[in-house]
Structure formats: C-alpha cells, structure tokens
Design a protein around this motif. Sequence first.
Motif, PDB file in Angstrom:
ATOM      1  N   SER A 173       0.624  -0.801   0.233  1.00 16.15           N
ATOM      2  CA  SER A 173      -0.002  -0.146  -0.136  1.00 16.15           C
ATOM      3  C   SER A 173       0.999   1.381   0.164  1.00 16.15           C
ATOM      4  CB  SER A 173      -1.070  -0.076   1.382  1.00 16.15           C
ATOM      5  OG  SER A 173      -0.577  -0.150   2.489  1.00 16.15           O
ATOM      6  N   THR A 174       1.673   1.250   0.810  1.00 18.47           N
ATOM      7  CA  THR A 174       3.356   2.898   1.074  1.00 18.47           C
ATOM      8  C   THR A 174       4.336   2.496   0.570  1.00 18.47           C
ATOM      9  OG1 THR A 174       1.231   3.749   2.362  1.00 18.47           O
ATOM     10  CG2 THR A 174       3.065   4.146   2.533  1.00 18.47           C
ATOM     11  N   VAL A 175       5.447   2.864   0.312  1.00 22.06           N
ATOM     12  CA  VAL A 175       6.062   2.526   0.708  1.00 22.06           C
ATOM     13  C   VAL A 175       7.257   4.254   1.045  1.00 22.06           C
ATOM     14  CG1 VAL A 175       7.384   2.433  -2.098  1.00 22.06           C
ATOM     15  CG2 VAL A 175       9.105   1.628  -0.480  1.00 22.06           C
ATOM     16  N   TYR A 176       7.684   3.119   1.755  1.00 17.43           N
ATOM     17  CA  TYR A 176       8.505   5.041   2.325  1.00 17.43           C
ATOM     18  C   TYR A 176      10.254   4.676   2.515  1.00 17.43           C
ATOM     19  CZ  TYR A 176       4.340   5.580   5.961  1.00 17.43           C
ATOM     20  OH  TYR A 176       3.612   5.641   6.589  1.00 17.43           O
ATOM     21  N   VAL A 177      10.734   6.379   1.656  1.00 22.54           N
ATOM     22  CA  VAL A 177      11.302   6.370   1.400  1.00 22.54           C
ATOM     23  C   VAL A 177      12.561   7.564   2.151  1.00 22.54           C
ATOM     24  CG1 VAL A 177      13.168   6.032  -0.851  1.00 22.54           C
ATOM     25  CG2 VAL A 177      10.992   4.809  -0.634  1.00 22.54           C
ATOM     26  N   PRO A 178      13.801   7.677   2.177  1.00 24.70           N
ATOM     27  CA  PRO A 178      14.787   8.930   2.586  1.00 24.70           C
ATOM     28  C   PRO A 178      14.960   9.561   1.644  1.00 24.70           C
ATOM     29  CG  PRO A 178      15.711   6.173   2.791  1.00 24.70           C
ATOM     30  CD  PRO A 178      14.554   6.666   2.195  1.00 24.70           C
ATOM     31  N   ILE A 179      15.019  11.209   1.678  1.00 22.30           N
ATOM     32  CA  ILE A 179      15.371  11.253   0.778  1.00 22.30           C
ATOM     33  C   ILE A 179      16.756  12.607   0.824  1.00 22.30           C
ATOM     34  CG2 ILE A 179      15.139  13.623  -0.464  1.00 22.30           C
ATOM     35  CD1 ILE A 179      11.934  12.944  -0.438  1.00 22.30           C
ATOM     36  N   GLY A 180      17.657  11.769   0.552  1.00 21.65           N
ATOM     37  CA  GLY A 180      19.156  12.864  -0.024  1.00 21.65           C
ATOM     38  C   GLY A 180      18.426  13.854  -1.365  1.00 21.65           C
ATOM     39  N   LEU A 181      19.594  13.868  -2.133  1.00 18.49           N
ATOM     40  CA  LEU A 181      19.181  14.443  -3.018  1.00 18.49           C
ATOM     41  C   LEU A 181      18.399  13.828  -4.045  1.00 18.49           C
ATOM     42  CD1 LEU A 181      23.032  15.267  -3.686  1.00 18.49           C
ATOM     43  CD2 LEU A 181      20.618  17.279  -3.024  1.00 18.49           C
ATOM     44  N   GLY A 182      17.535  12.865  -3.673  1.00 19.87           N
ATOM     45  CA  GLY A 182      16.652  12.506  -4.680  1.00 19.87           C
ATOM     46  C   GLY A 182      16.428  10.848  -5.396  1.00 19.87           C
ATOM     47  N   SER A 183      17.593  10.750  -5.810  1.00 25.38           N
ATOM     48  CA  SER A 183      17.557   9.512  -6.382  1.00 25.38           C
ATOM     49  C   SER A 183      16.921   8.244  -5.844  1.00 25.38           C
ATOM     50  CB  SER A 183      19.410   9.040  -6.846  1.00 25.38           C
ATOM     51  OG  SER A 183      20.120   8.280  -5.923  1.00 25.38           O
ATOM     52  N   GLY A 184      17.152   7.961  -4.712  1.00 19.13           N
ATOM     53  CA  GLY A 184      16.374   6.607  -4.158  1.00 19.13           C
ATOM     54  C   GLY A 184      14.834   7.005  -5.084  1.00 19.13           C
ATOM     55  N   VAL A 185      14.140   8.195  -4.169  1.00 25.17           N
ATOM     56  CA  VAL A 185      12.948   8.284  -4.247  1.00 25.17           C
ATOM     57  C   VAL A 185      12.384   8.303  -5.830  1.00 25.17           C
ATOM     58  CG1 VAL A 185      12.971  11.130  -4.284  1.00 25.17           C
ATOM     59  CG2 VAL A 185      10.891   9.246  -2.725  1.00 25.17           C
ATOM     60  N   CYS A 186      13.596   8.821  -6.298  1.00 23.64           N
ATOM     61  CA  CYS A 186      12.963   9.232  -8.272  1.00 23.64           C
ATOM     62  C   CYS A 186      13.013   7.628  -8.853  1.00 23.64           C
ATOM     63  CB  CYS A 186      14.020   9.902  -8.894  1.00 23.64           C
ATOM     64  SG  CYS A 186      13.583  11.692  -8.181  1.00 23.64           S
ATOM     65  N   GLY A 187      13.985   7.061  -8.264  1.00 25.52           N
ATOM     66  CA  GLY A 187      13.893   5.480  -8.516  1.00 25.52           C
ATOM     67  C   GLY A 187      13.010   4.670  -8.032  1.00 25.52           C
ATOM     68  N   MET A 188      12.301   4.960  -6.923  1.00 29.06           N
ATOM     69  CA  MET A 188      11.693   3.997  -6.626  1.00 29.06           C
ATOM     70  C   MET A 188       9.585   4.616  -7.132  1.00 29.06           C
ATOM     71  SD  MET A 188       9.814   1.667  -4.698  1.00 29.06           S
ATOM     72  CE  MET A 188      11.278   2.036  -3.197  1.00 29.06           C
ATOM     73  N   THR A 238      20.159  22.684  -0.878  1.00 25.94           N
ATOM     74  CA  THR A 238      19.501  22.783  -1.936  1.00 25.94           C
ATOM     75  C   THR A 238      19.474  21.866  -2.939  1.00 25.94           C
ATOM     76  OG1 THR A 238      21.427  24.458  -2.442  1.00 25.94           O
ATOM     77  CG2 THR A 238      20.108  24.585  -4.413  1.00 25.94           C
ATOM     78  N   PRO A 239      17.709  21.819  -3.104  1.00 26.21           N
ATOM     79  CA  PRO A 239      17.638  20.645  -4.201  1.00 26.21           C
ATOM     80  C   PRO A 239      17.859  20.354  -5.333  1.00 26.21           C
ATOM     81  CG  PRO A 239      16.101  21.110  -2.678  1.00 26.21           C
ATOM     82  CD  PRO A 239      17.108  22.401  -2.958  1.00 26.21           C
ATOM     83  N   GLU A 240      17.609  19.629  -5.669  1.00 21.61           N
ATOM     84  CA  GLU A 240      18.226  19.180  -7.433  1.00 21.61           C
ATOM     85  C   GLU A 240      17.104  19.519  -7.733  1.00 21.61           C
ATOM     86  OE1 GLU A 240      20.397  18.557  -9.288  1.00 21.61           O
ATOM     87  OE2 GLU A 240      22.065  18.135  -7.972  1.00 21.61           O
ATOM     88  N   PRO A 241      16.687  20.247  -9.137  1.00 18.71           N
ATOM     89  CA  PRO A 241      15.051  20.336  -9.905  1.00 18.71           C
ATOM     90  C   PRO A 241      15.184  20.183 -10.711  1.00 18.71           C
ATOM     91  CG  PRO A 241      17.096  22.866  -9.917  1.00 18.71           C
ATOM     92  CD  PRO A 241      18.239  20.749  -9.547  1.00 18.71           C
ATOM     93  N   GLU A 242      15.662  18.511 -11.117  1.00 22.88           N
ATOM     94  CA  GLU A 242      15.470  17.245 -11.954  1.00 22.88           C
ATOM     95  C   GLU A 242      14.182  16.500 -10.724  1.00 22.88           C
ATOM     96  OE1 GLU A 242      18.862  16.480 -14.048  1.00 22.88           O
ATOM     97  OE2 GLU A 242      18.049  17.172 -15.234  1.00 22.88           O
ATOM     98  N   ALA A 243      14.891  16.216  -9.521  1.00 24.37           N
ATOM     99  CA  ALA A 243      15.111  15.102  -8.528  1.00 24.37           C
ATOM    100  C   ALA A 243      13.734  16.307  -8.339  1.00 24.37           C
ATOM    101  CB  ALA A 243      15.709  15.181  -7.317  1.00 24.37           C
TER     102      ALA A 243
END
Length: 327
Positions: A173-188, A238-243
């Motif tokens: 139902s849900t997956v929790y993903v940590p965000i650093g610069l965003g590759s992990g959550v974007c991959g999910m 500073t976040p990554e705009p593409e992420a």
Amino acid sequence: MAGMLPKLDDIEAAARIVHAAMPPTPQYCWPLLCERLASEVWVKHENHTPVGAFKLRGGLVYFADLATIGACGGVISATRGNHGQSVGMAARRYGLAARIVVPHGNSIEKNAAMRALGVELIEHGEDFQSAREYATRLAGELALHLVPSFHRLLVAGVASYAIELLRAVRDLSTVYVPIGLGSGVCGMVAARDALGLQTEVVGVVSAHAPAYAASFAARQLREAPVTTRLADGMACRTPEPEALEIIWRGVDRIVEVSDSEVAAAMRLLFTCTHNVAEGAGAAAVAAAWQERGQRPRRRIAVVLSGGNVDRELFAEVLRDDRVAAGE
C-alpha cells in the motif's frame, strides 16, 4: 522533464549491470517490527550492498556508461559518504582514479571507507553544498570528469532496488523512502510507474534539513539550512531541480522526522532486526512510526538505505534510550 524518468527497459538494463557486480539485496518482514508498527512491514535492506548503502547501484550504471565514452583522465565528485563510496568502488572497477570532496567534519568512518577504495579525499567547506561547488571548480581546473550527485543514469541504477522490492512483495500500500538529493525516491517512483502499480510513495526528510519538504509544499525550489546531527545522508540545503520535478509528480507526500525520532528508529531497527542503520537509513522507519495507527493495518515497506554510521555515534544512540520513538 518526462524523459528524465527511466522506463522499464532502462531499469531492467541497469539492473543487469548492477547484478553483474552484486546480488539483489533482501527484503524481510520482521515480526517484532510488524508488531511495533502495527502493520505488515517489509524492510528493503540496502545496508547489505558491498558498500553498505543503495548508492552503489547508481554508480555502477553511471560508470558502465562512462566507460563507453572513451578516455577519461579521472573523476571527481562531492559527497557526505555513500555516494563517494559508490564512486570509489565503481571507479576502481573501471580502472579510473577518483577524487572525492567532503565537507569538514564528515563521518570519520565513511572517510576511511572511501580511502580504502582508493579515493583521494579532499576536505572543503562546512556542508555538502560547499563541497559540491568546490568539486565543480576542481573539475574544470584539473580537467576531471565531474560525477553528478543526481543524473538519469544514477536514478536508473538505483531503481533496480525498487524493482527488486516491488516484484518480490506484491500489493504494497505504501513505501517510505528517505530523500537526500533524490535519486532513491525518484528510482522508486520510476519503478512503481514502470510496473503500473498504485503503491503510495512517501518521501522522508529530516526536520533539520527540510529543503525538499518546503519545496514540495510550495511547488517551487526552496533552500533551507541544515542542522541535523544524525541524518547526514539527508543533509541537503539546495534541492535538485530535476529531482523536484519527479517528486512533485510522483510522490504522494513528504514526512519530516526529527533527530530524536531518527535515533529512536535506529534503536528500533537494532532491537527488532539486529541491523545497523545510519540516520538516513532509519528515517523511513521513523516516518512509518510517526504515521502508525493513522490507517487500518496494511502492508508497507521501508527502505533501509544505508548502515554506515560511525561506531561512537551509534553507541551513543543505543545508550540514550530516554526518547521513545515519535515522542
């Protein structure tokens, strides 16, 4: 920006590169953790990769592509640790020299791990953003290839962990993903969308490094100061705009967790699974704890993204049991 998100063929091709260097990591359902979180909880153990964190997947794919381009005089990148280990191991695999810039005061043991991989370590600045800006400058001065912290190939490589999880555990139902610069959550997000699933993807940030949460709420890039002591893997100013573009489209919500909640989650993971989690690696569990009981019992997953925590810091976290999870 739609072309930024890897498709199923991209992710499967990346997974083949990753699995040539390391086996898939396990996902386990730990009964005691399920009891504590009042849900069926699956832990994706990215702390079990050869560098103890998920980042290696992206590095392997990025360097496989770099090897096809031709001669390279060496690479440089910036990190708080796990990305640097990924670059170091992948560079060694492809016979390239690697320099890594870290901020002053970086994790002693992550620094040692990078040096053990043959990395030339450079200390500069007080935070990751300063280290990254310096790495960019050195890349130009020394004619080195700058390995980015966020890139489509990195996302495709990292998405291999998500494909493993989502194919192994059905009907999450849900997956929790940590965000650093965003590759992990974007991959999910990429893997979820590629498989046509309806699983909620919940991003998790440190309450002491809230740039992505603020940007998510405002729907525009917002910088924010970083004061977290435990979650250095999420210490983004500073976040990554593409992420952000992918997160805005594909993430259902973002949960902020405090250092106290992260510490409690590190203890909880050790008690319930006997696994070591660094601060960012425990953040997903902290968020799941924060949201426990808000919905009926469900099947969820948490990404234990890394276990690279300094021994003395981890010992301190385990000793200090004054703060219960979520309090």
